[in-house]
Each structure stands twice: as C-alpha cells, then as structure tokens.
Design a protein around this motif. Structure first.
Motif, PDB file in Angstrom:
ATOM      1  N   ILE A 222       0.812  -1.223  -0.046  1.00  0.00           N
ATOM      2  CA  ILE A 222       0.103  -0.069   0.163  1.00  0.00           C
ATOM      3  C   ILE A 222       0.948   1.118   0.001  1.00  0.00           C
ATOM      4  CG2 ILE A 222      -1.843   1.031   1.166  1.00  0.00           C
ATOM      5  CD1 ILE A 222      -2.663  -1.277   2.583  1.00  0.00           C
ATOM      6  N   PHE A 223       0.659   2.080  -0.957  1.00  0.00           N
ATOM      7  CA  PHE A 223       1.402   3.415  -1.010  1.00  0.00           C
ATOM      8  C   PHE A 223       0.739   4.539  -0.733  1.00  0.00           C
ATOM      9  CE2 PHE A 223       0.279   5.200  -5.029  1.00  0.00           C
ATOM     10  CZ  PHE A 223       0.159   4.315  -5.957  1.00  0.00           C
ATOM     11  N   SER A 224      -0.688   4.630  -0.494  1.00  0.00           N
ATOM     12  CA  SER A 224      -1.536   5.816  -0.361  1.00  0.00           C
ATOM     13  C   SER A 224      -2.805   5.250   0.083  1.00  0.00           C
ATOM     14  CB  SER A 224      -1.537   6.623  -1.362  1.00  0.00           C
ATOM     15  OG  SER A 224      -2.224   7.870  -1.128  1.00  0.00           O
ATOM     16  N   VAL A 225      -3.707   5.921   0.979  1.00  0.00           N
ATOM     17  CA  VAL A 225      -4.973   5.873   1.570  1.00  0.00           C
ATOM     18  C   VAL A 225      -5.743   6.948   1.550  1.00  0.00           C
ATOM     19  CG1 VAL A 225      -6.315   4.801   3.398  1.00  0.00           C
ATOM     20  CG2 VAL A 225      -4.204   3.796   2.755  1.00  0.00           C
ATOM     21  N   ASP A 226      -6.766   6.898   0.881  1.00  0.00           N
ATOM     22  CA  ASP A 226      -7.787   7.931   1.073  1.00  0.00           C
ATOM     23  C   ASP A 226      -8.940   7.727   1.751  1.00  0.00           C
ATOM     24  OD1 ASP A 226      -6.411   9.601  -0.721  1.00  0.00           O
ATOM     25  OD2 ASP A 226      -7.773   9.008  -2.581  1.00  0.00           O
ATOM     26  N   ASN A 227      -9.209   8.367   2.824  1.00  0.00           N
ATOM     27  CA  ASN A 227     -10.474   8.098   3.668  1.00  0.00           C
ATOM     28  C   ASN A 227     -11.919   8.721   2.933  1.00  0.00           C
ATOM     29  OD1 ASN A 227      -8.303   8.929   6.076  1.00  0.00           O
ATOM     30  ND2 ASN A 227      -9.047   6.874   5.775  1.00  0.00           N
ATOM     31  N   LEU A 228     -12.644   8.040   2.675  1.00  0.00           N
ATOM     32  CA  LEU A 228     -13.859   8.480   1.625  1.00  0.00           C
ATOM     33  C   LEU A 228     -15.185   8.364   2.633  1.00  0.00           C
ATOM     34  CD1 LEU A 228     -13.186   6.212  -1.267  1.00  0.00           C
ATOM     35  CD2 LEU A 228     -12.571   8.510  -0.876  1.00  0.00           C
ATOM     36  N   GLY A 233     -18.693   5.553   5.119  1.00  0.00           N
ATOM     37  CA  GLY A 233     -17.131   5.539   5.610  1.00  0.00           C
ATOM     38  C   GLY A 233     -16.375   4.387   4.800  1.00  0.00           C
ATOM     39  N   SER A 234     -15.489   4.682   3.759  1.00  0.00           N
ATOM     40  CA  SER A 234     -14.734   3.605   3.124  1.00  0.00           C
ATOM     41  C   SER A 234     -13.332   4.114   3.090  1.00  0.00           C
ATOM     42  CB  SER A 234     -15.308   3.743   1.705  1.00  0.00           C
ATOM     43  OG  SER A 234     -16.623   3.205   1.777  1.00  0.00           O
ATOM     44  N   ASN A 235     -12.436   3.374   2.548  1.00  0.00           N
ATOM     45  CA  ASN A 235     -11.115   3.782   2.319  1.00  0.00           C
ATOM     46  C   ASN A 235     -10.689   3.325   0.806  1.00  0.00           C
ATOM     47  OD1 ASN A 235     -10.353   4.334   4.854  1.00  0.00           O
ATOM     48  ND2 ASN A 235      -9.806   2.212   5.649  1.00  0.00           N
ATOM     49  N   ARG A 236     -10.064   4.149   0.439  1.00  0.00           N
ATOM     50  CA  ARG A 236      -9.598   3.900  -1.037  1.00  0.00           C
ATOM     51  C   ARG A 236      -8.108   3.616  -0.825  1.00  0.00           C
ATOM     52  NH1 ARG A 236     -10.137   8.506  -4.127  1.00  0.00           N
ATOM     53  NH2 ARG A 236     -12.602   8.025  -4.583  1.00  0.00           N
ATOM     54  N   ILE A 237      -7.728   2.481  -1.335  1.00  0.00           N
ATOM     55  CA  ILE A 237      -6.296   1.877  -1.113  1.00  0.00           C
ATOM     56  C   ILE A 237      -5.619   1.948  -2.322  1.00  0.00           C
ATOM     57  CG2 ILE A 237      -5.109  -0.239  -0.181  1.00  0.00           C
ATOM     58  CD1 ILE A 237      -6.871   0.787   1.879  1.00  0.00           C
ATOM     59  N   TYR A 238      -4.536   2.342  -2.452  1.00  0.00           N
ATOM     60  CA  TYR A 238      -3.555   2.521  -3.761  1.00  0.00           C
ATOM     61  C   TYR A 238      -2.395   1.648  -3.448  1.00  0.00           C
ATOM     62  CZ  TYR A 238      -5.699   7.115  -4.491  1.00  0.00           C
ATOM     63  OH  TYR A 238      -6.583   8.129  -4.708  1.00  0.00           O
ATOM     64  N   THR A 239      -2.244   0.652  -4.111  1.00  0.00           N
ATOM     65  CA  THR A 239      -1.187  -0.401  -4.117  1.00  0.00           C
ATOM     66  C   THR A 239      -0.560  -0.488  -5.384  1.00  0.00           C
ATOM     67  OG1 THR A 239      -2.124  -2.402  -4.709  1.00  0.00           O
ATOM     68  CG2 THR A 239      -2.666  -1.897  -2.623  1.00  0.00           C
ATOM     69  N   CYS A 240       0.879  -1.086  -5.297  1.00  0.00           N
ATOM     70  CA  CYS A 240       1.725  -1.196  -6.327  1.00  0.00           C
ATOM     71  C   CYS A 240       2.550  -2.516  -6.079  1.00  0.00           C
ATOM     72  CB  CYS A 240       2.465  -0.165  -6.600  1.00  0.00           C
ATOM     73  SG  CYS A 240       3.560   0.064  -5.479  1.00  0.00           S
ATOM     74  N   HIS A 241       3.369  -2.978  -6.848  1.00  0.00           N
ATOM     75  CA  HIS A 241       4.377  -4.015  -6.499  1.00  0.00           C
ATOM     76  C   HIS A 241       5.272  -3.732  -5.509  1.00  0.00           C
ATOM     77  CE1 HIS A 241       3.438  -6.821 -10.258  1.00  0.00           C
ATOM     78  NE2 HIS A 241       3.514  -5.618 -10.745  1.00  0.00           N
ATOM     79  N   LEU A 242       5.623  -4.689  -4.558  1.00  0.00           N
ATOM     80  CA  LEU A 242       6.686  -4.346  -3.557  1.00  0.00           C
ATOM     81  C   LEU A 242       7.678  -3.728  -3.962  1.00  0.00           C
ATOM     82  CD1 LEU A 242       7.066  -7.645  -1.477  1.00  0.00           C
ATOM     83  CD2 LEU A 242       5.971  -5.357  -0.637  1.00  0.00           C
TER      84      LEU A 242
END
Ligand code: JHZ
Length: 392
Positions: A222-228, A233-242
C-alpha cells in the motif's frame, strides 16, 4: 487463530428480493463474525457460496444512484490525471459507471453477475462474466496483456479467498501499474456501530492494518490511502508491486489511527459486540412501542444493510409497513427474510406515515433533503447509526 466475537443470527441472501410465491425455499445461513489474531482480518465465519449471491438476478444497480455515479466519475478523472493508464481493468464493474469514463479499446471488465456483464459488453467494454481468480487472470494476460490500472469498488471485500485474488492482481499488473480499490472501512464501522456493513456479500470488512499484512504477503504494497465518506465511510487503497513506490504519510497515519483505536486487539471487538446487542434491544423496543401507540412506520432504502438489521433485530411487517426503494428490480417484491413489501417511492405518500426508518442511513442528508415535506408535516426519521435516535 480466528476468534468469534459476534453472532448476527439467521440471515438470508441480503440482495435476494422475493416474490410472494417464492418464500418456501428461501436460503438462510448463520451470520457469525470472526477476528483473525494473525492477520487482524475481520471476516464472516461461514461463507455463503458466491453463486448464490452474485448471479444474473443481482439487484443492486450502481447507475441508479446519482451520488455514486458522480463519485465514480470523479474517481475515474482523478485516476486518469494521476496515473495516465493505458490499459485498465475493472473487477466487479456492475452496470458500468466507472469504466464508462475510459477508452473502450484498452479497458476490460470482470463481472460475475450476468445481467451487468451483458450491459457493459453492450456498451463496448469486453466483459468477462466470471469470478476473479488466478485462472482468469492468466486468460486475461494472454488475451489483453498486462494492466496499468486495476480498479475495484465494493468488490474485493466480497472475495472470500483474498490470497488468490491478490496473487491474480499481482500477476496482471504491469511493472509500474497500480491497483486501486475501495471498500467500507472497519474503523468507521467500529466507531459508528454500523454492524449492518456485515452481510453475506461482505466476506470481510477491511482495516488498513489487515490489508497491509495480506497484500505484503502477496507481493503488493500500500502506498497511499484516501478516507472516503461513501457507503458510510470507506477507504480507497492504492497499491503497487513491493518496493516500487515510497510509502506515503496517509498509510502511516491510517495505521496509527487504527492502532490507537485498538483494531489489532480482540477486546475491541468484544466491546463492539456488546454495543451491537444493545442497539438491537433498543431498536426493537422503540419500534414496538411506537406501533403500540398506533404509529405508522415506513423504511427508506431496501439496502443490503437493512437486511442485516431487520433479520438480526426481528423486525418484520408487523412493525414496518413497507420499504420504499428507487430500484425498479426491488419494487413489488418482499425484502429478504423480513418479507416486508418493497414499493416504489412514487406510489407512497410519506405523509401517511409518522416515522421513517433509514435503511439507507448512508444517504441520510440526501434523503432528508428530498423528504423535507415529510418533516414539515410532522414526520420523523429514525436511524440506528451511530445510535438509535429520532430526528427531524
Ligand atoms: P446502498 C450495496 O449495499 C451492495 P447497500 C454492495 N454489496 C456493497 O458492497 C455495498 O453497496 C457497498 C435506494 N435509495 O448504496 C437505492 C432510495 O430508495 O446503501 C438502493 O437500493 N432512495 C455492492 O444495498 C439503496 O437505497 C434514495 O433517496 O447497502 C441504497 O443502497 C437513495 C439515495 C437510495 O447499498
């Protein structure tokens, strides 16, 4: 080890609305909830077979919800600006409000509900009418290559085998690709007492903490999280390769906020369970009391969430006369388990009712604004989030 902390009783398929003559073979299961001490993941104890929930009769059309259509348009524009993806894959594309913002040539969908797969195929987006698995990911790679953006909203938490789902995503992601997904937030559920986020489809309710553990195990970070604010109440999770991006402050902040709340401790869930039991008692007493006083009660929004509330709290048509819902596919049918009739909002004069329970409490402001006439005529709303209360 998985430890049980909550029993929400006998529950039906949350989105399976019924015809009057289809009540005998209604499917029920026991909705118990567990906490995994190792990964910190919160899940349903006994999963329901996916085919029973996600099929051509699925009744939740995202495009009928204007706030959600706007949300997906804004999300698509933001992701386009940020990542400039060429190849895009959406997992769980429903009737297409997100993918419709991307090129038909380079974008594809995965959607196991046949009714929706037909819609996005018709719109020109190649849609695989399948569940998301590593087998399907291999087929997609051979037919379309690697993806620059994989997006999924309110779907990853439906997938029971997360290791397989995340492995499949890692396989399919181009070296600099991003996988972005959003689902209801466990922290917000615990804070707000919104236990109705738990139903058959939600195999898991995600914390950033648990996702961080499980994604890493499967080669993603996970490199970033947005609280929505959407869906209560949700989370948007941004991910990429390790190791392919630096980890942003939002990740550290979310992990800290969750740790401070005690999201990694079983005791937190025991406290939540006590609050839920109390909420059930108070809601049932309140509605029974109003009914005894001759009051008429309607519910607004035949949501999956209200299936959990009505079945857990023992609320049926002896307490709530009907549920209004804007979705044509739900109208004229009976709500799962409670068998309360679902009707078109337009067919009901809300002023004939004294109280309106908010089955769609996540749209509280939208509904209160729309129904100002009801309040002016003395009507009152009832909600159970964050606690049982009336408001007007
Ligand atoms: P809404 C869905 O859950 C299902 P639900 C799903 N499994 C999921 O994961 C979550 O979303 C996130 C109606 N309505 O969005 C429309 C009115 O009648 O809270 C919908 O039927 N009047 C994919 O079902 C329902 O309420 C209104 O004014 O809990 C809302 O459902 C408005 C605004 C809505 O999701």
């Amino acid at each position: 080890m998985k430890k049980e902390f909550l029993d929400l009783g006998r529950q039906p398929i949350a989105n399976k609305f019924l015809k009057k003559d289809g009540l005998e073979d209604e499917f029920f299961f026991n909705l118990k909830v567990v906490f995994d001490e190792e990964t910190k993941l919160v899940s349903i104890k006994d999963f329901v077979a996916p085919e029973l929930m996600f099929n051509e009769d699925y009744a939740y059309n995202t495009s009928l919800s204007t706030p959600m259509v706007n949300h997906f348009k804004e999300t698509a524009e933001m992701l386009n600006m940020k990542f400039r993806p060429r190849k895009v894959l959406e997992i769980g594309s429903n009737d297409g409000p997100f993918i419709s913002n991307f090129s038909k040539v380079d974008s594809i969908c995965v959607e196991p509900c046949g009714n929706f797969a037909e819609i996005t195929n018709g719109m020109g987006y190649h849609t695989y009418d399948n569940f998301w698995t590593t087998d399907l990911s291999e087929k997609i790679i051979s037919e379309h290559g690697y993806m620059d953006l994989i997006y999924s909203a309110n779907c990853i938490c439906h997938i029971q085998d997360l290791d397989d789902a995340f492995k499949a995503i890692k396989n399919t992601l181009s070296p600099s690709g991003v996988f972005v997904f959003e689902d209801p937030s466990l922290l917000r559920m615990l804070e707000r007492g919104s236990y109705d986020q738990i139903y058959d489809e939600h195999a898991h309710v995600f914390s950033v903490t648990a996702l961080n553990n499980i994604l890493r195990k499967n080669g993603l970070q996970i490199f970033s999280v947005d609280n929505l604010s959407v869906h209560g109440g949700s989370n948007r999770i941004y991910t990429c390769h390790l190791e392919s991006s630096t980890i942003g402050d939002s990740v550290k902040q979310n992990l800290k906020e969750e740790k401070d709340f005690g999201i990694d401790k079983f005791e937190t869930y025991q406290i939540f369970a006590n609050r839920v039991e109390e909420s059930k008692k108070i809601l049932h007493e309140k509605l029974s009391d109003l009914k005894q006083k001759g009051k008429k009660i309607v519910s607004i929004g035949a949501t999956s969430k209200s299936t959990t509330v009505f079945n857990y709290c023992g609320i049926d048509s002896s307490l709530i006369d009907c549920i209004t819902d804007t979705t044509p596919d739900k109208q004229g049918l009976l709500a799962p388990g409670s068998h309360i009739p679902v009707v078109d909002r337009e067919s009901v004069n809300l002023n004939d009712y004294d109280y309106a329970f908010l089955g769609a409490w996540n749209f509280k402001e939208v509904i209160a604004n729309k129904e100002s006439d009801f309040v002016e005529n003395g009507g009152k709303f009832i909600t159970h989030v964050p606690q049982i209360m009336e408001f007007s």
